[in-house]
Design an enzyme around this catalytic site. Sequence first.
Site, PDB file in Angstrom:
ATOM      1  N   LYS A 201       0.860  -1.187   0.000  1.00  0.00           N
ATOM      2  CA  LYS A 201       0.000   0.000   0.000  1.00  0.00           C
ATOM      3  C   LYS A 201       0.892   1.231   0.000  1.00  0.00           C
ATOM      4  O   LYS A 201       1.626   1.482   0.957  1.00  0.00           O
ATOM      5  CB  LYS A 201      -0.916  -0.006   1.220  1.00  0.00           C
ATOM      6  N   LYS A 254      -2.205  -1.603  -3.789  1.00  0.00           N
ATOM      7  CA  LYS A 254      -3.043  -0.408  -3.770  1.00  0.00           C
ATOM      8  C   LYS A 254      -2.138   0.813  -3.851  1.00  0.00           C
ATOM      9  O   LYS A 254      -1.186   0.913  -3.073  1.00  0.00           O
ATOM     10  CB  LYS A 254      -3.864  -0.372  -2.480  1.00  0.00           C
TER      11      LYS A 254
END
Length: 333
Positions: A201, A254
Amino acid sequence: MAYPTVRNRRLRTSAALRNMVREHAVTVNDLIYPIFVTHESNVKHEIPSMPGVFHWSLDRLEVEIQEIVALGIQSVLLFGIPHEKDAHGGPASDPNGIVQQATRLIKQWAPQLLVIADTCLCQFTEHGHCGVVQYDEAKKRADVLNDPSLELLAKTAVSQAEAGADIIAPSNMMDGFVAAIRQGLDEAGYQDVPIMSYAVKYASSFYGPFRDAAHSAPQFGDRKTYQMDPANAREAIREADSDVAEGADFLMVKPGLAYMDIVYRLRERYELPIVVYNVSAEYSMVKAAAAQGWIDERSIVLETMVSFKRAGADLIITYFAKDIASWLNGPRS
């Protein structure tokens, strides 16, 4: 005399042939639809920066769930908007918290629908960070405390599993979060509840509309000390290796569009399912351009989804999920 080959051209001459030799395809089974739920009553409030995405109160949520089921979408990712916050994110682990209540209702209305619970503290803390914050008077700065945060995250995951969540999806990026949550779930008797780790992330600029939707923008500083530097690729492998060793069942990247190379690297290295999050700004930019008539939204979205699959993603979290399901289920051109 040498003649150029026409083999590839022949395979592109008709739609039927193109479909026959297509290497990748998107299906409804690949899609995970994020939902924002709130404690308020009679709420269906469109998020200004995310056209077509809404805050839903529990008393109106069933209509949305039934539409999702009718479209054939098999899983949703729940984000909760609490009516109260505190310094440590306590409402996140409340058995009657917003995510827990929504989960129980969804499992009543649509038992077959997989409920994935986002496990983080940022929506539930007054300061908007993903863990416990301590202010250091001597250094005149605030630090996120890793280990105390892990205790709260594990407690939150257990409460979500108790409410009926099928998958726990921790998005906090604390060191050791998968191990802590796995231990907490196992000790509570939820050994069979898998963890969909936000393994990679990035500290990205593509999250802006989501923070508007989740009311989770940091009140000071940023998240660069615990989210990844967008310039780093090798670090992604180290982060994913750690999560695999700690017991992750899915690995997520992400954002998606700017990090296709990372999706590919993980696909080449791991046998676990790879998930990509088509994040809020990626959604909002397409919606904005389509509203101006500058792009064909359907074509752009479907091309993007195929590109995620081509890069190696097994599952796609996307705010376009309902649109995509409608397009895939509708008449074929």
